[in-house]
Design a protein around this motif. Sequence first.
Motif, PDB file in Angstrom:
ATOM      1  N   ASN A 194     -19.441 -11.025  29.601  1.00 55.38           N
ATOM      2  CA  ASN A 194     -20.418 -11.420  28.539  1.00 55.38           C
ATOM      3  C   ASN A 194     -20.608 -10.112  27.767  1.00 55.38           C
ATOM      4  OD1 ASN A 194     -22.505 -10.262  29.773  1.00 55.38           O
ATOM      5  ND2 ASN A 194     -23.595 -12.054  30.578  1.00 55.38           N
ATOM      6  N   SER A 195     -21.364 -10.263  26.815  1.00 54.42           N
ATOM      7  CA  SER A 195     -21.637  -9.046  25.871  1.00 54.42           C
ATOM      8  C   SER A 195     -22.523  -7.952  26.477  1.00 54.42           C
ATOM      9  CB  SER A 195     -22.486  -9.671  24.665  1.00 54.42           C
ATOM     10  OG  SER A 195     -23.669 -10.151  24.838  1.00 54.42           O
ATOM     11  N   GLU A 196     -23.024  -8.399  27.573  1.00 57.75           N
ATOM     12  CA  GLU A 196     -23.946  -7.451  28.228  1.00 57.75           C
ATOM     13  C   GLU A 196     -23.077  -6.654  29.504  1.00 57.75           C
ATOM     14  OE1 GLU A 196     -27.578  -9.500  29.584  1.00 57.75           O
ATOM     15  OE2 GLU A 196     -28.311  -9.593  27.922  1.00 57.75           O
ATOM     16  N   GLY A 197     -21.914  -7.118  29.627  1.00 59.30           N
ATOM     17  CA  GLY A 197     -21.113  -6.420  30.477  1.00 59.30           C
ATOM     18  C   GLY A 197     -20.966  -7.197  32.117  1.00 59.30           C
ATOM     19  N   GLU A 215     -19.317  -0.379  30.604  1.00 59.03           N
ATOM     20  CA  GLU A 215     -18.476   0.874  29.888  1.00 59.03           C
ATOM     21  C   GLU A 215     -17.353   0.037  29.193  1.00 59.03           C
ATOM     22  OE1 GLU A 215     -16.119   4.849  30.498  1.00 59.03           O
ATOM     23  OE2 GLU A 215     -16.781   3.637  32.203  1.00 59.03           O
ATOM     24  N   VAL A 216     -16.559  -0.516  29.868  1.00 60.08           N
ATOM     25  CA  VAL A 216     -15.465  -1.316  28.885  1.00 60.08           C
ATOM     26  C   VAL A 216     -16.095  -2.060  27.881  1.00 60.08           C
ATOM     27  CG1 VAL A 216     -13.618  -2.766  29.281  1.00 60.08           C
ATOM     28  CG2 VAL A 216     -14.056  -1.059  31.034  1.00 60.08           C
ATOM     29  N   MET A 217     -17.088  -2.982  28.026  1.00 63.11           N
ATOM     30  CA  MET A 217     -17.716  -3.987  27.069  1.00 63.11           C
ATOM     31  C   MET A 217     -18.339  -2.920  26.050  1.00 63.11           C
ATOM     32  SD  MET A 217     -18.635  -6.630  25.815  1.00 63.11           S
ATOM     33  CE  MET A 217     -17.754  -7.575  26.756  1.00 63.11           C
ATOM     34  N   SER A 218     -18.881  -2.010  26.488  1.00 68.54           N
ATOM     35  CA  SER A 218     -19.282  -0.974  25.502  1.00 68.54           C
ATOM     36  C   SER A 218     -18.350  -0.506  24.269  1.00 68.54           C
ATOM     37  CB  SER A 218     -20.119  -0.018  25.907  1.00 68.54           C
ATOM     38  OG  SER A 218     -20.786   0.884  24.934  1.00 68.54           O
ATOM     39  N   ARG A 219     -17.212  -0.121  25.102  1.00 71.32           N
ATOM     40  CA  ARG A 219     -16.342   0.330  24.227  1.00 71.32           C
ATOM     41  C   ARG A 219     -15.601  -0.747  23.521  1.00 71.32           C
ATOM     42  NH1 ARG A 219     -16.255   5.765  23.382  1.00 71.32           N
ATOM     43  NH2 ARG A 219     -16.263   7.034  25.170  1.00 71.32           N
ATOM     44  N   PHE A 220     -15.463  -1.720  23.938  1.00 71.06           N
ATOM     45  CA  PHE A 220     -14.783  -2.905  23.310  1.00 71.06           C
ATOM     46  C   PHE A 220     -15.728  -3.114  22.008  1.00 71.06           C
ATOM     47  CE2 PHE A 220     -14.822  -7.487  22.661  1.00 71.06           C
ATOM     48  CZ  PHE A 220     -13.514  -7.777  22.283  1.00 71.06           C
ATOM     49  N   GLN A 221     -16.929  -3.147  22.058  1.00 71.59           N
ATOM     50  CA  GLN A 221     -17.813  -3.288  20.912  1.00 71.59           C
ATOM     51  C   GLN A 221     -17.739  -2.445  19.915  1.00 71.59           C
ATOM     52  OE1 GLN A 221     -21.489  -3.997  23.121  1.00 71.59           O
ATOM     53  NE2 GLN A 221     -21.198  -6.058  23.449  1.00 71.59           N
ATOM     54  N   ARG A 265      -9.211   0.128  30.635  1.00 71.53           N
ATOM     55  CA  ARG A 265      -9.536   1.491  30.992  1.00 71.53           C
ATOM     56  C   ARG A 265      -8.879   1.840  32.267  1.00 71.53           C
ATOM     57  NH1 ARG A 265     -12.520   4.173  34.769  1.00 71.53           N
ATOM     58  NH2 ARG A 265     -13.824   5.609  34.085  1.00 71.53           N
ATOM     59  N   SER A 266      -8.026   2.947  32.430  1.00 70.16           N
ATOM     60  CA  SER A 266      -7.306   3.248  33.801  1.00 70.16           C
ATOM     61  C   SER A 266      -8.371   3.750  34.682  1.00 70.16           C
ATOM     62  CB  SER A 266      -6.305   4.160  33.433  1.00 70.16           C
ATOM     63  OG  SER A 266      -6.741   5.403  33.265  1.00 70.16           O
ATOM     64  N   ASP A 267      -7.855   3.855  35.902  1.00 72.44           N
ATOM     65  CA  ASP A 267      -8.789   4.594  36.974  1.00 72.44           C
ATOM     66  C   ASP A 267      -9.127   5.769  36.612  1.00 72.44           C
ATOM     67  OD1 ASP A 267      -8.282   2.009  38.578  1.00 72.44           O
ATOM     68  OD2 ASP A 267      -6.906   2.639  39.717  1.00 72.44           O
ATOM     69  N   LEU A 268      -8.286   6.520  35.785  1.00 68.25           N
ATOM     70  CA  LEU A 268      -8.571   7.868  35.545  1.00 68.25           C
ATOM     71  C   LEU A 268      -9.425   7.922  34.059  1.00 68.25           C
ATOM     72  CD1 LEU A 268      -5.005   9.556  36.383  1.00 68.25           C
ATOM     73  CD2 LEU A 268      -7.057   9.321  37.760  1.00 68.25           C
ATOM     74  N   GLY A 269      -9.711   6.678  33.729  1.00 64.90           N
ATOM     75  CA  GLY A 269     -10.531   6.957  32.400  1.00 64.90           C
ATOM     76  C   GLY A 269      -9.867   7.125  31.242  1.00 64.90           C
TER      77      GLY A 269
END
Length: 247
Positions: free
Chosen positions: A108-111, A136-142, A160-164
Amino acid sequence: MKLWVRSNFSISVLLLVGALAFALLSIDRAKIQSVAIIGELSESQILSVKDRLLAIDIEAEQEFIRDKLLALEWIDQVNVRRQWPNAIGVEIVPETVVAYWNDDGFINSEGRVLVTDLIAAGDLPGLYGPDGSEREVMSRFQELGGILTSHGIVIRNLTRSDLGSWTIETRRRITILLGKEDLRERLDRFLAVRELLQSQSEIKRIRRMDARYINGVAVQFDDELNLSNEVVAARSEINETLGVQSL
């Protein structure tokens, strides 16, 4: 005389209040005979709510019923109301998901990740990342999605890969490599190159754009091996102008 009237009136009021309290107490203790489930729910979601209600004591406090229903992860909000004299209404608001998560759940929008088969999501983007990176991924997506949407670009997948390191795949199947750092700056470079290529009618042939370079963007075309010398020369001129490297 007035004193007696007042006294008599006071007693009448007390008796009336007492009778009303007794009536309310009797109604409150009445057995629940029906439950109304309210909300825009699918058949499977309604069955899920029914099963949970049958497994608990619906004579319990409304807060107890609410908490038991909220334990179903596909539910976002619950409102339980007593409908006198012997019924309750249960209003259900399902979770709203914005993307798939790692191909085995929703987010959801809160991750918050939901792993359930009771959400009919339809055509949603896919977000991918290691455990613990959901917010983190949701924040980047937004963030990145908002920028790209303003340019008419829709994210199909964000990884997002394991290495960021971050990778975007657009709805038109263009892969954008952004790396780990300076994501906004690199995305701006991608947009600048894309705009120029679009003006040259080359945008439909792009397969991948690598913005991890310090001063440029590397572009790979899906027909790179079948280009005429004139097109190759034109692309070389574009690349030289923008500092673009062709893969």
